[in-house]
Write a protein that holds these residues in place. Structure first.
Motif, PDB file in Angstrom:
ATOM      1  N   TYR A 127       4.211 -25.626 -12.871  1.00 30.16           N
ATOM      2  CA  TYR A 127       3.759 -25.814 -11.144  1.00 30.16           C
ATOM      3  C   TYR A 127       3.263 -24.347  -9.766  1.00 30.16           C
ATOM      4  O   TYR A 127       4.211 -24.242 -10.217  1.00 30.16           O
TER       5      TYR A 127
ATOM      6  N   GLN B 288      -4.054 -26.776  -0.485  1.00 29.90           N
ATOM      7  CA  GLN B 288      -3.406 -27.671  -1.777  1.00 29.90           C
ATOM      8  C   GLN B 288      -3.729 -26.423  -2.594  1.00 29.90           C
ATOM      9  O   GLN B 288      -3.964 -25.408  -2.427  1.00 29.90           O
TER      10      GLN B 288
ATOM     11  N   GLN C  52      -1.143 -29.746  -9.598  1.00 32.49           N
ATOM     12  CA  GLN C  52      -1.339 -30.875 -10.268  1.00 32.49           C
ATOM     13  C   GLN C  52      -0.782 -30.368 -11.524  1.00 32.49           C
ATOM     14  O   GLN C  52      -0.649 -30.827 -12.434  1.00 32.49           O
TER      15      GLN C  52
ATOM     16  N   VAL D 233      -4.366 -25.252  -6.651  1.00 33.23           N
ATOM     17  CA  VAL D 233      -5.600 -25.549  -8.081  1.00 33.23           C
ATOM     18  C   VAL D 233      -4.830 -24.561  -9.287  1.00 33.23           C
ATOM     19  O   VAL D 233      -4.962 -23.721  -9.183  1.00 33.23           O
TER      20      VAL D 233
END
Length: 116
Positions: A94, A3, A108, A5
């Motif tokens: 990104y 993941q 995201q 962020v």
């Protein structure tokens, strides 16, 4: 799974600076390369900078000497220091992680706008 962020985007005047951060979690042991990409309106996503687990870095010609990619392993964070920003740097940025198994993961995105 990995993941990602991102944070740190915003509006800045030409010649200004921003630092983007990408916090990495999950199967971080599987990552062999981290990178930053950007996509401007109407354009394809392009690679900006990357850093491998050995510390080797690579930059797009358009950002060399202005942008610096780095990482803090203790914080599981990758940074993109952007100096001398130009209007053409405006894009969504990104964070990308590539694993030893050739899987890729994306954050995201964070908007960077360079304008007076």
């Amino acid at each position: 799974q990995v993941q990602l962020v991102e944070s740190g985007g915003g509006l800045v005047q030409p010649g200004g600076s921003l630092r983007l951060s990408c916090v990495v979690s999950g199967s971080t042991f599987s990552i062999n390369r981290m990178g930053w990409y950007r996509q401007a309106p109407g354009k394809q996503r392009e690679s900006v900078a990357s850093i491998t687990t050995s510390g080797s870095t690579n930059y797009a010609d358009s950002v060399k000497a202005r942008f610096t990619i780095s990482r803090d392993n203790a914080k599981n964070t990758v940074y993109l220091q952007m100096n001398s920003l130009k209007p053409e740097d405006t894009a969504v940025y990104y964070c990308n992680a590539r694993t030893y198994y050739f899987n890729e993961f994306w954050g995201q995105g964070t908007q960077v706008t360079v304008s007076s």
